[in-house]
Structure formats: structure tokens, C-alpha cells
Design an enzyme around this catalytic site. Sequence first.
Site, mmCIF file in Angstrom:
data_model
loop_
_atom_site.group_PDB
_atom_site.id
_atom_site.type_symbol
_atom_site.label_atom_id
_atom_site.label_comp_id
_atom_site.label_asym_id
_atom_site.label_seq_id
_atom_site.Cartn_x
_atom_site.Cartn_y
_atom_site.Cartn_z
ATOM 1 N N PRO A 139 0.877 -1.391 0.051
ATOM 2 C CA PRO A 139 -0.002 -0.088 -0.003
ATOM 3 C C PRO A 139 0.776 1.325 0.082
ATOM 4 C CG PRO A 139 -1.016 -1.473 1.403
ATOM 5 C CD PRO A 139 0.701 -2.268 0.849
ATOM 6 N N CYS A 140 0.282 2.204 -0.722
ATOM 7 C CA CYS A 140 1.166 3.378 -0.936
ATOM 8 C C CYS A 140 0.800 4.645 -0.396
ATOM 9 C CB CYS A 140 1.387 3.876 -2.629
ATOM 10 S SG CYS A 140 -0.211 4.249 -3.326
ATOM 11 N N GLN A 141 -0.489 4.381 0.254
ATOM 12 C CA GLN A 141 -1.278 5.550 0.737
ATOM 13 C C GLN A 141 -0.466 6.522 1.621
ATOM 14 O OE1 GLN A 141 -2.396 2.597 0.619
ATOM 15 N NE2 GLN A 141 -4.719 2.579 0.450
#
Length: 192
Positions: free
Chosen positions: A69-71
Site C-alpha cells: 500500500p502506497c497511501q
Amino acid sequence: MIVIELFAGIGAQRQALKELGIEHEAIVCEIDPHAYRAYCAIHGDTPNLGDITKVERLPPCDLLTYSFPCQDLSQAGGKRGMSRGAGTRSSLLWEVERLLRVAQDNDELPDCLLMENVDAILNKKNLGDFREWVSILSSMGYRSAYRVLNAKDFGIPQNRRRCFMISRRDGGSLDFPEPEPLTTRLRDYLEE
């Protein structure tokens, strides 16, 4: 080739293998039921390991992909980062380390790893953690190379910069493709 896609989403890496004509079998690790349904609609029924934090051991594979996940790496996600123990979605990277260590203990490390994430993984806040990750991979016998690639340089009319890293244990090539001129515009894909 056996491929495991951690954080599989809808299977972009698997689609690339299909388009390249590379025969493979896939296993995914995807917690989002909507993404998994979309994955299966695109690629057919595929075994799912589910929540990465609950996986004790990965099946042996040749290629392991991990688009964690990049958030929490980007400005939109508050730049909370990916530090070990941070409890952020992006800190799930360290679950990949845990699973690789189990594979190492069982002499089952994949020959090749492919990481894809936002280019903010290389910004000042995240660079120390990224370097630690590369060092950990090196200690497991992987040679890694990374590069930020932009979709617009590879035939897609969208400015979408992503960091790709290839890590290999077999001494194989770590080359990246060279940019190509963009020949289409977004309007070429839109309906009237």
C-alpha cells in the site's frame, strides 16, 4: 513459472506476464474482497492467501511481486511513512520481510522479486526505510536495482510516476526499458 502477487489488487503484474506470453501459475495475497473479485474476473479463479499478516509461510515460487500500500507514502495520505512498527498501511512492507525470512529458513527464497510503488518511496521521509529494505534484501543474497518510470514514457497518455525495483538472486539482468515517444493522447481513448 510460479508467481505470487502480494497486495495483488487487480493483477497488473500478472497482466504484464500474459501480454509478454510468459507461461505461469499465480497465487495472490489480497485482503480486499472487491479487488480479489475483480482479479478473478480478469484472470480467472486464482488461489488467495488473504490477509498478509495472517500468512505463516508462502508457497515456493519463482517470482514474488509486492506492490504494498502506497497511501502513507504520499502527500495525499498524510506522509505517515512505512517505518517498521508504524502501524501504517505502507508499513505492511515489513510483512514481506517476515515472509522472506521464513522462506530463507526453509531454503525457498524466490529467484526474483518485483516491487512497484509511488515515487514518494524515495523522498526524504521514506528514503532511510527504503535503503534499509534494500540492505535487508542484499543480506538475503539479492542484487537490486530500481528506477522511477513514468507511464507517459511507455505508451500511456498519463503522467504516472512509479518506482520499480527488481531484486535477483540468480545473477540475471537488472535492466530497465528505455523511454519511448508517446504517440497517443487521452482523447484517443475517450468515446464521443
